[in-house]
Design a protein around this motif. Structure first.
Motif, mmCIF file in Angstrom:
data_model
loop_
_atom_site.group_PDB
_atom_site.id
_atom_site.type_symbol
_atom_site.label_atom_id
_atom_site.label_comp_id
_atom_site.label_asym_id
_atom_site.label_seq_id
_atom_site.Cartn_x
_atom_site.Cartn_y
_atom_site.Cartn_z
ATOM 1 N N UNK A 130 0.815 -1.212 0.000
ATOM 2 C CA UNK A 130 0.000 0.000 0.000
ATOM 3 C C UNK A 130 0.843 1.254 0.000
ATOM 4 N N UNK A 131 0.282 2.326 -0.587
ATOM 5 C CA UNK A 131 0.924 3.640 -0.591
ATOM 6 C C UNK A 131 -0.109 4.695 -0.205
ATOM 7 N N UNK A 132 0.265 5.576 0.727
ATOM 8 C CA UNK A 132 -0.647 6.636 1.147
ATOM 9 C C UNK A 132 0.099 7.756 1.841
ATOM 10 N N UNK A 253 -5.417 19.201 -3.529
ATOM 11 C CA UNK A 253 -4.757 18.765 -4.761
ATOM 12 C C UNK A 253 -3.275 18.521 -4.506
ATOM 13 N N UNK A 254 -2.667 19.377 -3.693
ATOM 14 C CA UNK A 254 -1.267 19.150 -3.332
ATOM 15 C C UNK A 254 -1.096 17.807 -2.625
ATOM 16 N N UNK A 255 -2.006 17.477 -1.715
ATOM 17 C CA UNK A 255 -1.934 16.202 -1.009
ATOM 18 C C UNK A 255 -1.973 15.032 -1.983
ATOM 19 N N UNK A 256 -2.916 15.075 -2.892
ATOM 20 C CA UNK A 256 -3.085 13.968 -3.814
ATOM 21 C C UNK A 256 -1.851 13.794 -4.701
ATOM 22 N N UNK A 257 -1.374 14.904 -5.248
ATOM 23 C CA UNK A 257 -0.192 14.819 -6.110
ATOM 24 C C UNK A 257 1.025 14.377 -5.303
ATOM 25 N N UNK A 258 1.119 14.849 -4.076
ATOM 26 C CA UNK A 258 2.255 14.550 -3.203
ATOM 27 C C UNK A 258 2.474 13.047 -3.058
ATOM 28 N N UNK A 259 1.438 12.330 -2.620
ATOM 29 C CA UNK A 259 1.668 10.909 -2.364
ATOM 30 C C UNK A 259 1.715 10.097 -3.652
#
Length: 782
Positions: A130-132, A253-259
Motif C-alpha cells: 500500500x501507498x498513502x 490537490x497538493x496532497x493527492x499529487x504529493x503521495x
C-alpha cells in the motif's frame, strides 16, 4: 520469527519495567511493539525482497484506516495468548494497552477497506503493498459538547510510533509551481495470519528541505523563520482539509499529487534496481486506484516516464493504460472528483499539459471508433472548465470495478454507461469484504472460541466459508443459548465501556440497535432519528404498546464543514436528552451518540450489536462494509435493498433480516412525481415527526440548522430537489420493519436463530475472497 526468542526478550523487558515501577500503558505498548518489530525484521526484509522480485500490485489510497495495530498483530503472529500470559506474570494487563495508539488515518469504509485488503493479501501470501499519506493528525478527535460535534487534533504519534520505520534513503523531491517539499517514507508491516508473509504499507510524510532560516530568526522575524517548515508539513498534516475555498482545494490537490508522485518515483526506482529495463514496468507492476483521489497518478507517471526515462508520450501512455486499474466507490456526483482547469494549471502546469494530451488522445480514439458526439461530450476528460477525474481513470485503466453487484450494474447502466458501451470488457464487479481476523477472531474472542470448538479447528480464520458448516446448529437449543450468552457478555462489556467513557448508563438486557458509519445525508441517520421520534410519540399517545426495551446507539463523525451532518448529530442528541428526561419512556427507549467513533470503538460496538442499521437510500451506498462486520458477529440487518445488503440477504435469507423501503427500480418511477410536502401534509405521523425540527420541541442553539434541515426536506435547495434521499417516503415502511424486529426479539430463541444464521452465512464477505478475485482477474499476481 522465533516465538521462544521473542517471548524470552519480552519477559526480560517486562521484568525490567516491573522493577522500575513503570505502569504507563504507552511505555508498555512501545516495549512490546519494539520487541516484536526487532524479531520480525528478518521476515519483513525477506518479504519485501520477494514482492519486488516478481509481479506485484500496489494499492494507492488517500486513506488507510488501520486503527490500533498491536492486538491484531499479536493475533496474526499466533502469540496473543502467550503475550497475555507474560503480561499477567509480570503484574500487568494486556488490556491496558487499549489506551495506546489508534491510527485514525481514514474517515470510514474507504480507508478501512484498504486496511482489510492489505491484511488479506498478506495472509494469502500475495505481493500487494500500500501507498498513502502519513497524516500527523489523521481525521480528528470528536467531542460532543452540548449536543454539538466539536473537533480537535488527533496527535496519534504523541507517544511514539513503534510500528513504523522511517526510510530517509528513499525520500523523494516533490515540486509544485510555488513550492518544493521532501516526501519521506515510513513503512508499516502488514503481518499475514500465520506470519509467513509481511506486506508493506508505505506512508509519506511531507517535510521542508530547510526547516529553519537562522538569519530570519536572528533578524527577529520569528514566524517567517519557520515558514517553509509549516507550509511543507501542512501537506501531510490533516486528512481531508476543509476545501470550501480555493486555498483549501489547492491543499487537497497538493496532497493527492504529493503521495502519488512520491509513490510512483519509488516504484520506478525499485523496478529499475530489480529488473533494469524501464520498458518492462507494466510486466512487473500493477496499480489499483482506490477511488478518484489518486487518479492524478496517470498524468504523473507519463511525466516521469517521458522526462526522466526517455520514453515518448505514446509509449508512456500505452504503459499507463496497462498499469492502472480504477475502483469506483460511489455514484454520488459530488464525490466523482472534478478539478478546475485553472487550479491544475496554476499548481501543476506540466501535469495539465499531459492531461490535455490525454484528452486529445481520447477524442481521436472516439472519432476513430465513430462514437456518437453526445457520448463523446459526456465522456470528455476536460469539459466545462474542469478536469473530470473519473473519466480519466476509466479511459486510462485496464479494468474498472464497482464494489457490490448492484453498484456495478448502476455504473454500467447509468453513472459510467457511455464508457461501458465503448469498453464493456473493462468492467468487473468486486464485492467488498472485511477481514475476519480483526472483525471476528480479534474483536469477539468469546464467539471465536465457540466457532473453533464446534468446527474442531481454526481453519475458518483463513477460510470464512467454513462457518457455513455451523448452520446445522441453528436448531440446537444448547448452542443457541451459548451463543446468546456470549452476545450478552459482549453487550455487558460495551455497556461498561460506554459508562466509563461517556458517563452514560445503558441496559445490557435491552436490544442493542446500532448505526455506526460516516455521517452523511444519504446514509440517513436522520431517518433513524425520525423513526425513534415516531416510536416515542406512539408510546406517548398509546398507539404503540409492549415495545421491548431498546437502546439505539449511533457512532459517526461529520466532516468539519458539513453543516447539515453536524445538525443531524445535534438533533439526535436533542432526542436523546428529551427521552432521558421522560420517565414514561426512558425505561423503554434509550438513545446514545458515542463520541469519537473509531476502529477500536467499532470493535466493541460490532461485537455487541444485535440489530445492524443499514438504511441508505436504495442505489446510493456502493457496498458498505460495516454491514458485513455486524453480520459476521451475528447481528440481523435492518435495511434497504442497497449495496451489499442485497447480497447479505441472498446469503442469509430475507426471513432472517428486516428489509424495508423503495428499491432502485421503484425509486426511478417514484422520484419524478414525488412531493415530500404533500406526503407530510397527508400523513399526520410523518408531519408530527418532521415538525419537531421547527416547532420548538428541540433547540439548535440559535444556529437555524434545524430549520435548514426542515427546508431541505420539504422545499429542497439550489443544488437538489426536496427530500432527495427519500427519507419521508421510506419512513413508514421503516418504522413497520423496526416494530416487526422489536416484536420478534421477544422470542429470544427464534431471534437468536436468525442471528446465528447470519453469522454462519457471512463467508462470502471475507476480504480474502475479494482480494483473491482482484489477484486473479485484475492484477494477475500470484
Amino acid at each position: 520469527m522465533n516465538k521462544q526468542t521473542f517471548l524470552a526478550e519480552l519477559k526480560s523487558n517486562l521484568e525490567e519495567l516491573r522493577k522500575e515501577g513503570v505502569t504507563s500503558p504507552h511505555v508498555l505498548h512501545n516495549v512490546l511493539s519494539e520487541t516484536a518489530m526487532k524479531n520480525l525484521s528478518g521476515l519483513w526484509k525477506d518479504s519485501k525482497k520477494a514482492h519486488l522480485g516478481k509481479r506485484r500490485a500496489c494499492y494507492f489510497s488517500m486513506e488507510f484506516l488501520i486503527g490500533r495495530s498491536i492486538f491484531n498483530n499479536l493475533l496474526c503472529l499466533g502469540i496473543y495468548s502467550d503475550v497475555e500470559k507474560a503480561f499477567a506474570e509480570a503484574g500487568f494487563s494486556l488490556n491496558d494497552l487499549e489506551a495506546a495508539e489508534d491510527a485514525a488515518l481514514g474517515n470510514g469504509g474507504l480507508g478501512r477497506l484498504a486496511a482489510c485488503f492489505l491484511d488479506s493479501a498478506a495472509t494469502l501470501n500475495l505481493p500487494l503493498d500500500g501507498y498513502g499519506i502519513r497524516y500527523k493528525y489523521g481525521l480528528f478527535k470528536q467531542k460532543i459538547e452540548n449536543g454539538f460535534q466539536t473537533e480537535e487534533a488527533d496527535n496519534w504519534t504523541k507517544y511514539g510510533d513503534a510500528w513504523s520505520v522511517r526510510h530517509d534513503e528513499d525520500a523523494v523531491e516533490i515540486n509544485y509551481s510555488d513550492q518544493k517539499v521532501l516526501a519521506v517514507p515510513y513503512d508499516i508491516p502488514i503481518i499475514g495470519y500465520g506470519a509467513k508473509n509481511i506486506g508493506t504499507l508505505r506512508l509519506w510524510q511531507s517535510e521542508a528541505f530547510e526547516d529553519f532560516d537562522f538569519k530570519l530568526f536572528n533578524d527577529q522575524k520569528y514566524l517567517e523563520a519557520s515558514r517553509e517548515k509549516v507550509l511543507a508539513e501542512d501537506i501531510s498534516r490533516v486528512l481531508y482539509p476543509n476545501d470550501d475555498t480555493r486555498e483549501g482545494k489547492k491543499l487537497r490537490l497538493k496532497q493527492q499529487y504529493f503521495f502519488c508522485s512520491a509513490s510512483l518515483n519509488d516504484i520506478i526506482k525499485k523496478h529499475k534496481k530489480n529488473h533494469g529495463d524501464i520498458k518492462t514496468l507494466a510486466d512487473f507492476v500493477t496499480i489499483q486506484l482506490n477511488d478518484t483521489h489518486p487518479v492524478i497518478s496517470i498524468p504523473e507517471i507519463i511525466r516521469l516516464l517521458t522526462q526522466n526515462e526517455g520514453l515518448t508520450f505514446d509509449e508512456a501512455f500505452a504503459m499507463a493504460k496497462k498499469i492502472f486499474n480504477y475502483t469506483n466507490h460511489t455514484i454520488m456526483p459530488e464525490a466523482l472528483e472534478k478539478w478546475d482547469e485553472s487550479l491544475i494549471k496554476e499548481l501543476l502546469p506540466e501535469i495539465y499539459d499531459i492531461i490535455f494530451m490525454i484528452n486529445e488522445e481520447y477524442l481521436a480514439e472516439m472519432y476513430r471508433k465513430d462514437i456518437k458526439k453526445e457520448s463523446i461530450e459526456v465522456m470528455k476528460i476536460i469539459k466545462g472548465g474542469q478536469v473530470h477525474m473519473a473519466n480519466m481513470a476509466t479511459y486510462c485503466s485496464s479494468y474498472v470495478n464497482g464494489v457490490a453487484q448492484i453498484h456495478t450494474e448502476i455504473l454500467k447502466a447509468n453513472t459510467l454507461h457511455d464508457w461501458y458501451t465503448v469498453y464493456p470488457e473493462r468492467f468487473q464487479n468486486k464485492t467488498n469484504g472485511i477481514t475476519q481476523r480483526r472483525w471476528l477472531a480479534l474483536c469477539n474472542r468469546e464467539l471465536s472460541a465457540l466457532i473453533t470448538e464446534l468446527l474442531g479447528n481454526e481453519d475458518w480464520v483463513t477460510n470464512l466459508d467454513e462457518l457455513k458448516k455451523l448452520t446445522g446448529y441453528a436448531d440446537n437449543a444448547d448452542i443457541i443459548n451459548r451463543f446468546l450468552a456470549i452476545k450478552k457478555t459482549k453487550k455487558e462489556q460495551l455497556a461498561k465501556f460506554i459508562l466509563d467513557r461517556e458517563g452514560i448508563k445503558i441496559d445490557p438486557d435491552s436490544i442493542f440497535d446500532i448505526q455506526i458509519k460516516r455521517l452523511h445525508e444519504y446514509k440517513r441517520q436522520l431517518l433513524n432519528a425520525f423513526s425513534i421520534l415516531w416510536l416515542y410519540f406512539g408510546i406517548k399517545d398509546g398507539s404503540i404498546k409492549d415495545l421491548a426495551p431498546v437502546t439505539f446507539i449511533f457512532g459517526a463523525k461529520s466532516a468539519p464543514g458539513y453543516r447539515r451532518a453536524k445538525a443531524i448529530i445535534k438533533f439526535i442528541n436533542e432526542i436523546a436528552a428529551m427521552i432521558e428526561k421522560d420517565d414514561e419512556v426512558n425505561k423503554i427507549i434509550k438513545v446514545v451518540f458515542v463520541s469519537n467513533y473509531n476502529v477500536s470503538y467499532a470493535e466493541k460496538l460490532i461485537a455487541a450489536a444485535e440489530v445492524s442499521e443499514q438504511i441508505s437510500t436504495a442505489g446510493t451506498e456502493a457496498s458498505g462494509t460495516g454491514n458485513m462486520k455486524l453480520m459476521a458477529n451475528g447481528a440481523v440487518t435492518l435495511g434497504t435493498l442497497d449495496g451489499a445488503n442485497i447480497e447479505i440477504v441472498e446469503e442469509a435469507g430475507k426471513e432472517n433480516n428486516y428489509i424495508f423501503g423503495a428499491t432502485v427500480k421503484e425509486l426511478e418511477k417514484i422520484m419524478p412525481e414525488y412531493c415530500s410536502r404533500k406526503l407530510a401534509a397527508d400523513n399526520e405521523k410523518i408531519r408530527r415527526v418532521i415538525e419537531t425540527l421547527v416547532d420548538g420541541t428541540f433547540d439548535d442553539g440559535g444556529s437555524g440548522d434545524f430549520r435548514e434541515l426542515y427546508t431541505s426536506l420539504l422545499d429542497g435547495a439550489s443544488w437538489h430537489e426536496p427530500d432527495n434521499y427519500y427519507l419521508l417516503g421510506d419512513l413508514e415502511s421503516y418504522v413497520e420493519a423496526k416494530l416487526k424486529c422489536n416484536s420478534d426479539y421477544k422470542d429470544k430463541a427464534a431471534f437468536g436463530r436468525k442471528m446465528w444464521l447470519n453469522m454462519c452465512n457471512c463467508g462470502k464477505f471475507s476480504s480474502d475472497r475479494t482480494i483473491a478475485d482482484y489477484a486473479e482477474n485484475i492484477w494477475k499476481i500470484k
